[in-house]
Enzyme design. Structure first.
Site, PDB file in Angstrom:
ATOM      1  N   LYS A 187       7.326  -1.179   6.802  1.00 22.99           N
ATOM      2  CA  LYS A 187       7.318   0.057   6.028  1.00 22.99           C
ATOM      3  C   LYS A 187       8.635   0.181   5.273  1.00 22.99           C
ATOM      4  O   LYS A 187       9.691  -0.182   5.791  1.00 22.99           O
ATOM      5  CB  LYS A 187       7.059   1.273   6.918  1.00 22.99           C
ATOM      6  CG  LYS A 187       7.822   1.332   8.212  1.00 22.99           C
ATOM      7  CD  LYS A 187       7.218   2.382   9.134  1.00 22.99           C
ATOM      8  CE  LYS A 187       7.772   2.257  10.544  1.00 22.99           C
ATOM      9  NZ  LYS A 187       7.116   3.105  11.503  1.00 22.99           N
ATOM     10  N   GLU A 206       0.860  -1.186   0.000  1.00 24.75           N
ATOM     11  CA  GLU A 206       0.000   0.000   0.000  1.00 24.75           C
ATOM     12  C   GLU A 206       0.892   1.230   0.000  1.00 24.75           C
ATOM     13  O   GLU A 206       1.985   1.211   0.568  1.00 24.75           O
ATOM     14  CB  GLU A 206      -0.873   0.069   1.264  1.00 24.75           C
ATOM     15  CG  GLU A 206      -1.915  -1.007   1.379  1.00 24.75           C
ATOM     16  CD  GLU A 206      -2.565  -0.994   2.773  1.00 24.75           C
ATOM     17  OE1 GLU A 206      -2.222  -0.097   3.588  1.00 24.75           O
ATOM     18  OE2 GLU A 206      -3.361  -1.883   3.056  1.00 24.75           O
ATOM     19  N   PHE A 256      -7.654   2.187   4.609  1.00 26.62           N
ATOM     20  CA  PHE A 256      -6.883   0.972   4.322  1.00 26.62           C
ATOM     21  C   PHE A 256      -7.278  -0.258   5.134  1.00 26.62           C
ATOM     22  O   PHE A 256      -6.809  -1.347   4.862  1.00 26.62           O
ATOM     23  CB  PHE A 256      -5.374   1.232   4.476  1.00 26.62           C
ATOM     24  CG  PHE A 256      -4.947   1.718   5.839  1.00 26.62           C
ATOM     25  CD1 PHE A 256      -4.868   0.854   6.925  1.00 26.62           C
ATOM     26  CD2 PHE A 256      -4.599   3.049   6.027  1.00 26.62           C
ATOM     27  CE1 PHE A 256      -4.455   1.305   8.168  1.00 26.62           C
ATOM     28  CE2 PHE A 256      -4.182   3.504   7.268  1.00 26.62           C
ATOM     29  CZ  PHE A 256      -4.110   2.627   8.344  1.00 26.62           C
ATOM     30  N   GLU A 260      -5.597   7.099   6.435  1.00 29.77           N
ATOM     31  CA  GLU A 260      -4.566   8.134   6.569  1.00 29.77           C
ATOM     32  C   GLU A 260      -5.138   9.432   6.023  1.00 29.77           C
ATOM     33  O   GLU A 260      -5.598   9.491   4.878  1.00 29.77           O
ATOM     34  CB  GLU A 260      -3.313   7.735   5.786  1.00 29.77           C
ATOM     35  CG  GLU A 260      -2.095   8.547   6.105  1.00 29.77           C
ATOM     36  CD  GLU A 260      -1.320   8.039   7.316  1.00 29.77           C
ATOM     37  OE1 GLU A 260      -0.345   8.706   7.693  1.00 29.77           O
ATOM     38  OE2 GLU A 260      -1.694   6.997   7.884  1.00 29.77           O
ATOM     39  N   ARG A 298       3.784  -4.116  17.412  1.00 33.49           N
ATOM     40  CA  ARG A 298       4.690  -3.726  16.325  1.00 33.49           C
ATOM     41  C   ARG A 298       5.480  -4.964  15.914  1.00 33.49           C
ATOM     42  O   ARG A 298       6.531  -5.254  16.460  1.00 33.49           O
ATOM     43  CB  ARG A 298       5.643  -2.617  16.789  1.00 33.49           C
ATOM     44  CG  ARG A 298       6.473  -2.023  15.649  1.00 33.49           C
ATOM     45  CD  ARG A 298       7.559  -1.096  16.162  1.00 33.49           C
ATOM     46  NE  ARG A 298       7.065   0.097  16.793  1.00 33.49           N
ATOM     47  CZ  ARG A 298       6.686   1.202  16.155  1.00 33.49           C
ATOM     48  NH1 ARG A 298       6.746   1.245  14.840  1.00 33.49           N
ATOM     49  NH2 ARG A 298       6.245   2.252  16.820  1.00 33.49           N
ATOM     50  N   LYS A 331       2.423   4.406   1.373  1.00 33.51           N
ATOM     51  CA  LYS A 331       2.592   4.967   2.725  1.00 33.51           C
ATOM     52  C   LYS A 331       2.461   6.478   2.597  1.00 33.51           C
ATOM     53  O   LYS A 331       3.370   7.164   2.148  1.00 33.51           O
ATOM     54  CB  LYS A 331       3.953   4.590   3.324  1.00 33.51           C
ATOM     55  CG  LYS A 331       4.078   5.015   4.777  1.00 33.51           C
ATOM     56  CD  LYS A 331       5.394   4.609   5.384  1.00 33.51           C
ATOM     57  CE  LYS A 331       5.398   4.847   6.888  1.00 33.51           C
ATOM     58  NZ  LYS A 331       4.816   6.105   7.335  1.00 33.51           N
ATOM     59  N   ARG A 359      -2.508   9.214  10.728  1.00 40.08           N
ATOM     60  CA  ARG A 359      -3.353   8.038  10.812  1.00 40.08           C
ATOM     61  C   ARG A 359      -4.581   8.352  11.670  1.00 40.08           C
ATOM     62  O   ARG A 359      -4.467   8.980  12.724  1.00 40.08           O
ATOM     63  CB  ARG A 359      -2.559   6.893  11.420  1.00 40.08           C
ATOM     64  CG  ARG A 359      -3.273   5.552  11.392  1.00 40.08           C
ATOM     65  CD  ARG A 359      -2.301   4.483  11.807  1.00 40.08           C
ATOM     66  NE  ARG A 359      -2.901   3.172  11.909  1.00 40.08           N
ATOM     67  CZ  ARG A 359      -2.222   2.077  12.214  1.00 40.08           C
ATOM     68  NH1 ARG A 359      -0.924   2.149  12.445  1.00 40.08           N
ATOM     69  NH2 ARG A 359      -2.821   0.899  12.295  1.00 40.08           N
ATOM     70  N   ARG A 389      -4.071   9.200  15.744  1.00 40.37           N
ATOM     71  CA  ARG A 389      -3.208   8.061  16.068  1.00 40.37           C
ATOM     72  C   ARG A 389      -2.992   7.959  17.574  1.00 40.37           C
ATOM     73  O   ARG A 389      -2.835   6.886  18.127  1.00 40.37           O
ATOM     74  CB  ARG A 389      -1.855   8.248  15.371  1.00 40.37           C
ATOM     75  CG  ARG A 389      -0.926   7.059  15.461  1.00 40.37           C
ATOM     76  CD  ARG A 389       0.422   7.427  14.866  1.00 40.37           C
ATOM     77  NE  ARG A 389       1.286   6.277  14.769  1.00 40.37           N
ATOM     78  CZ  ARG A 389       1.899   5.695  15.786  1.00 40.37           C
ATOM     79  NH1 ARG A 389       1.715   6.165  17.000  1.00 40.37           N
ATOM     80  NH2 ARG A 389       2.678   4.650  15.604  1.00 40.37           N
TER      81      ARG A 389
END
Length: 559
Positions: free
Chosen positions: A421, A248, A340, A300, A415, A250, A255, A270
């Site tokens: 990313k 996707e 997304f 986003e 994470r 970035k 966010r 976020r």
């Protein structure tokens, strides 16, 4: 339950630096709470807050109004209280001194209870309109009139959100587990799904492990976002994941998590702060674009400049911060929402479904328009094809790509390597200011450099990774000094220790191994980039992330 019991807890927490002792004190206090409904508010008061971050209510009380209320309650001149702060270095301590010297007594004084304090502060937050400051003043003065010096000290700190007791989310999670003999991983899971410690503590007390295991996503309560690690390249991302990958774009934006319940739409940043009122045009477009009665979706939010090219994410943060003249900002900084992920649709939680299915469900409920779009994606396992997509994203002005495993479930707050990313440069770090140093010469009245910390989960604390003094304008230094002065814990000569509350984005040339700092790492040539108001200290980068970036850096060098 008497407020003085909570004040005693604050005092005990302030006296010790031991995480084990702090956890024990908080656990014992939570265990002593008899009314389950009180548990809905007490965890936040222990954190030194009145409301969770995602609650849009704010007290709207500054230092001057608070001093005025204390003056009204004690009969002591406001200037005397202000002068006292120069000596104590802490408004809370100065309030305690003022209450000790109180000139006027109330014949109808009632001992403060936690319920009364909370209900009064809710009234303060909900007071608006003409002469609202006068009404807030009276509400606060009534509290301070009945407060003991110690109660007043911590009441003032709660109102100004400068508690300084060293209780963060991780410690509160462990204390809930210890207090109610429930599994810490279930407390963590329930909190990640609801972001509501009050609700989690109440369920833990009443229903134990079984109740916590049944906690599910709730529209109106934001979910902790799933996070990603960095990959050195498109090729590395494909090798790490194996098979086909969803790439996707970035976006260089902010966010957001969108909650829709009928005609009501709430949007969280976020950091899980409610930003709905600052972006009314996005709310209206979401109402029309999302063809589901109830949904939680992620996207986003990007600021759009000339020729449709994206502006840096700081422009979106400017929109979030604006409370007045919003119509003017809608014209100046137009926004585009790129969706997304779908986490919940019409009664069904989707986080345990693979990404491929969640994306399909998202596409089924979104009606795209010029300003509400589905994030551009490419599903492939071909390196050349993915690299072409990557270069296209960069040419369009975006940051790079996200690479996501098609079978990845949504893991709130985690994470891991299921999402990666890919950016053309080493990733900047989001670090917490844990100390500062007064400047010299014309900068003697401001902090000229800042000690940066990354979170170490094993220690339960922030460990230093370097000092930053470049990248700041004179205006930045004034603003940071004003922001950080209320957070000073200790001052020795020119150096001060700061309560870890403020997150900043830092660029650097490289990460070095260093014996100088207990973290074992130091940033070479760090430079301030921006204030990350969209991130809480709990969301800042960890020392593990610093170590991962060091390894990534060495791999990219071919070592």
């Amino acid at each position: 339950m008497k407020y003085k019991e909570l004040a005693e807890l604050y005092r005990n927490l302030e006296k010790t630096s031991s995480k084990i002792l702090k956890t024990k004190f908080v656990a014992e206090f939570l265990k002593s709470v008899e009314k389950p409904e009180l548990l809905e508010i007490i965890p936040y008061m222990i954190l030194g807050k009145v409301f969770p971050d995602w609650d849009e209510r704010e007290l709207g009380v500054g230092e001057k109004l608070l001093i005025k209320a204390v003056s009204m309650a004690t009969g002591i001149d406001a200037k005397e209280i202000e002068e006292s702060i120069k000596d104590t270095g802490d408004l809370g301590e100065s309030v305690a001194l003022a209450l000790k010297k109180k000139k006027q007594k109330s014949f109808f004084a009632q001992p403060l209870t936690i319920e009364r304090v909370y209900k009064t502060l809710v009234k303060v937050a909900e007071t608006s309109g003409e002469r609202s400051q006068d009404r807030k003043l009276k509400l606060l003065a009534n509290l301070f009139m009945d407060a003991s010096p110690e109660e007043g000290k911590y009441l003032a700190r709660t109102i100004l959100a400068t508690m300084r007791t060293g209780v963060a989310e991780g410690l509160l999670r462990d204390a809930i587990s210890e207090a109610f003999k429930v599994k810490v991983e279930l407390v963590e899971r329930a909190f990640m799904l609801t972001s509501d410690f009050g609700y989690v503590a109440k369920v833990a007390k009443l229903e134990g492990n079984e109740g916590l295991s049944k906690v599910h996503i709730q529209v109106g309560k934001p979910i902790r976002p799933m996070l990603a690690q960095q990959a050195p390249s498109v090729k590395d991302a494909l090798l790490e994941m194996g098979g086909k990958v969803e790439f996707e774009i970035k976006y260089d934006g902010a966010r957001v998590q969108v909650h829709k319940d009928g005609n009501e739409v709430v949007i969280y940043s976020r950091r899980l702060e409610n930003v709905t009122k600052s972006i009314p045009e996005v709310v209206e477009r979401v109402r029309k674009a999302i063809k589901a009665e109830r949904a939680i979706i992620e996207g986003e939010l990007v600021a759009i400049g000339e020729e449709g090219r994206p502006k840096p994410f700081q422009f979106v943060l400017r929109r979030f911060r604006r409370k007045y003249n919003i119509e003017e900002m809608i014209e100046k900084i137009p926004l585009e929402l790129n969706l997304f992920d779908a986490l919940y649709i019409d009664g069904e939680g989707l986080i345990d479904l693979p990404l491929k299915e969640r994306r399909t469900r998202l596409e089924s409920i979104v009606e795209e328009s010029e300003s509400i779009k589905l994030a551009q994606k490419l599903v492939t396992q071909n390196v050349e094809e993915a690299e072409r997509f990557y270069n296209e994203a960069l040419k369009m002005g975006h940051e790079g790509l996200m690479a996501k495993r098609l079978d990845s479930v949504y893991e709130p707050g985690n994470r891991g390597k299921k999402w990666l990313k890919i950016k053309p440069t080493m990733e900047n770090l989001d670090l917490v200011i844990i100390g500062a140093e007064w400047g010299e010469g014309r900068r003697a009245h401001v902090f000229a450099s800042y000690l940066l910390g990354a979170y170490d989960p094993e220690r339960g604390d922030f460990v230093p990774v370097g000092k930053v003094g470049s990248g700041f304008t004179d205006e930045d230094l004034l603003e940071f000094t004003k922001m950080l002065k209320p957070l000073i814990i200790k001052e020795e000569g020119k150096e001060v220790v700061i309560e870890p509350k403020v997150v900043v984005e830092i660029a650097y040339q490289e990460i070095q191994k260093s014996p100088k700092y207990e973290s074992g790492f130091a940033l070479r040539f760090p430079r301030y980039v921006s204030l990350r108001e969209d991130k809480s200290p709990e969301e800042a980068d960890t020392i593990e992330k610093v170590a991962q970036l060091y390894e990534l850096q060495e791999r990219m060098r071919g070592k």
